[in-house]
Design a protein around this motif. Structure first.
Motif, PDB file in Angstrom:
ATOM      1  N   VAL A 136       0.851  -1.204   0.000  1.00 53.80           N
ATOM      2  CA  VAL A 136       0.000   0.000   0.000  1.00 53.80           C
ATOM      3  C   VAL A 136       0.879   1.245   0.000  1.00 53.80           C
ATOM      4  O   VAL A 136       0.657   2.191  -0.771  1.00 53.80           O
ATOM      5  N   TYR A 147      -5.855   6.659  -3.085  1.00 55.01           N
ATOM      6  CA  TYR A 147      -6.329   5.594  -2.198  1.00 55.01           C
ATOM      7  C   TYR A 147      -7.399   4.754  -2.890  1.00 55.01           C
ATOM      8  O   TYR A 147      -7.450   3.542  -2.722  1.00 55.01           O
ATOM      9  N   SER A 148      -8.237   5.405  -3.699  1.00 61.60           N
ATOM     10  CA  SER A 148      -9.277   4.671  -4.446  1.00 61.60           C
ATOM     11  C   SER A 148      -8.641   3.712  -5.440  1.00 61.60           C
ATOM     12  O   SER A 148      -9.073   2.547  -5.568  1.00 61.60           O
ATOM     13  N   SER A 151      -7.169   0.798  -3.560  1.00 57.18           N
ATOM     14  CA  SER A 151      -8.203  -0.118  -3.054  1.00 57.18           C
ATOM     15  C   SER A 151      -8.715  -1.013  -4.181  1.00 57.18           C
ATOM     16  O   SER A 151      -8.949  -2.207  -3.984  1.00 57.18           O
ATOM     17  N   GLU A 152      -8.897  -0.457  -5.382  1.00 56.07           N
ATOM     18  CA  GLU A 152      -9.344  -1.261  -6.531  1.00 56.07           C
ATOM     19  C   GLU A 152      -8.287  -2.285  -6.933  1.00 56.07           C
ATOM     20  O   GLU A 152      -8.611  -3.447  -7.207  1.00 56.07           O
ATOM     21  N   ILE A 156      -9.221  -4.106  -1.606  1.00 57.66           N
ATOM     22  CA  ILE A 156      -9.555  -3.784  -0.213  1.00 57.66           C
ATOM     23  C   ILE A 156     -10.296  -2.455  -0.191  1.00 57.66           C
ATOM     24  O   ILE A 156     -10.318  -1.734  -1.194  1.00 57.66           O
ATOM     25  N   THR A 157     -10.864  -2.100   0.941  1.00 51.52           N
ATOM     26  CA  THR A 157     -11.625  -0.844   1.031  1.00 51.52           C
ATOM     27  C   THR A 157     -10.677   0.346   1.125  1.00 51.52           C
ATOM     28  O   THR A 157      -9.502   0.200   1.490  1.00 51.52           O
ATOM     29  N   VAL A 158     -11.228   1.520   0.823  1.00 52.63           N
ATOM     30  CA  VAL A 158     -10.445   2.751   0.942  1.00 52.63           C
ATOM     31  C   VAL A 158     -10.046   2.959   2.406  1.00 52.63           C
ATOM     32  O   VAL A 158      -8.929   3.386   2.704  1.00 52.63           O
ATOM     33  N   ARG A 159     -10.955   2.631   3.325  1.00 54.48           N
ATOM     34  CA  ARG A 159     -10.644   2.756   4.760  1.00 54.48           C
ATOM     35  C   ARG A 159      -9.461   1.842   5.134  1.00 54.48           C
ATOM     36  O   ARG A 159      -8.592   2.259   5.901  1.00 54.48           O
ATOM     37  N   ALA A 160      -9.385   0.643   4.565  1.00 50.03           N
ATOM     38  CA  ALA A 160      -8.269  -0.262   4.833  1.00 50.03           C
ATOM     39  C   ALA A 160      -6.967   0.325   4.281  1.00 50.03           C
ATOM     40  O   ALA A 160      -5.911   0.210   4.923  1.00 50.03           O
ATOM     41  N   VAL A 161      -7.043   0.974   3.123  1.00 50.75           N
ATOM     42  CA  VAL A 161      -5.858   1.626   2.550  1.00 50.75           C
ATOM     43  C   VAL A 161      -5.387   2.733   3.494  1.00 50.75           C
ATOM     44  O   VAL A 161      -4.187   2.865   3.788  1.00 50.75           O
TER      45      VAL A 161
END
Length: 180
Positions: A136, A147-148, A151-152, A156-161
């Motif tokens: 990451v 971050y988007s 995540s793609e 994983i989610t943006v929050r996880a990033v």
């Protein structure tokens, strides 16, 4: 010696003659006075010379009516300054001139050493990160992905990033900037 030049009353030649007569008559007396306070004969001569330099450097209105007394006061001041500066001279580190070149490190060289040390700590700390956190961080900082986009790409989610980036930044900051 009451014929002391004041306020530019005498020509430069007359002032020079006056100083010469004053030096010839007062230098031995000053040397005896200074010798009682200083052990080094060479230093006595330097102090006598410094006293006369201060007399000559004084502005014309400050030239004394009684130069003998004035010279004695200047000599006392010169001794006082010497005594107060002596501890500083004693602390000075003396390096032979042929060794001095070996000791100096150019500022650019020191900066490069510091930068190389910083990069070594950074690379070591980066390698210590968990694989997901390291990936990451790499995608964000090296590939400049948002971050988007990260995540793609990683699924994983943006929050996880965001959490992985926070984890990476805190860890790297601690490892790279700590003193251990």
């Amino acid at each position: 010696m009451s014929d002391a030049p004041r306020d530019g009353a005498l020509s430069p030649e007359a002032t020079e003659r006056w100083l010469d007569r004053l030096f010839r008559s007062e230098a031995p007396r000053l040397a005896r006075y200074l010798r009682s306070a200083v052990n080094n004969q060479d230093e006595v001569h330097d102090l006598v010379q410094e006293t006369f330099v201060k007399l000559v450097a004084s502005p014309p209105p400050a030239r004394p009516q009684t130069p003998q007394a004035y010279l004695l006061g200047v000599a006392r001041h010169v001794l006082w300054r010497r005594r107060n500066r002596a501890p500083l001279w004693a602390k000075a580190v003396h390096v032979p001139i042929d060794e001095a070149n070996d000791l100096a490190v150019a500022p650019e060289q020191e900066w490069m050493i510091d930068a190389a040390d910083f990069m070594r700590r950074y690379e070591t700390a980066l390698a210590e990160l968990p694989e997901l956190t390291r990936e990451v961080f790499r995608l964000s900082r090296q590939e400049d992905l948002t971050y988007s986009q990260i995540s793609e790409r990683l699924g994983i989610t943006v929050r996880a990033v965001e959490l992985q980036m926070l984890k990476a930044i805190r860890y790297l900051d601690h490892r790279v900037n700590s003193d251990d």
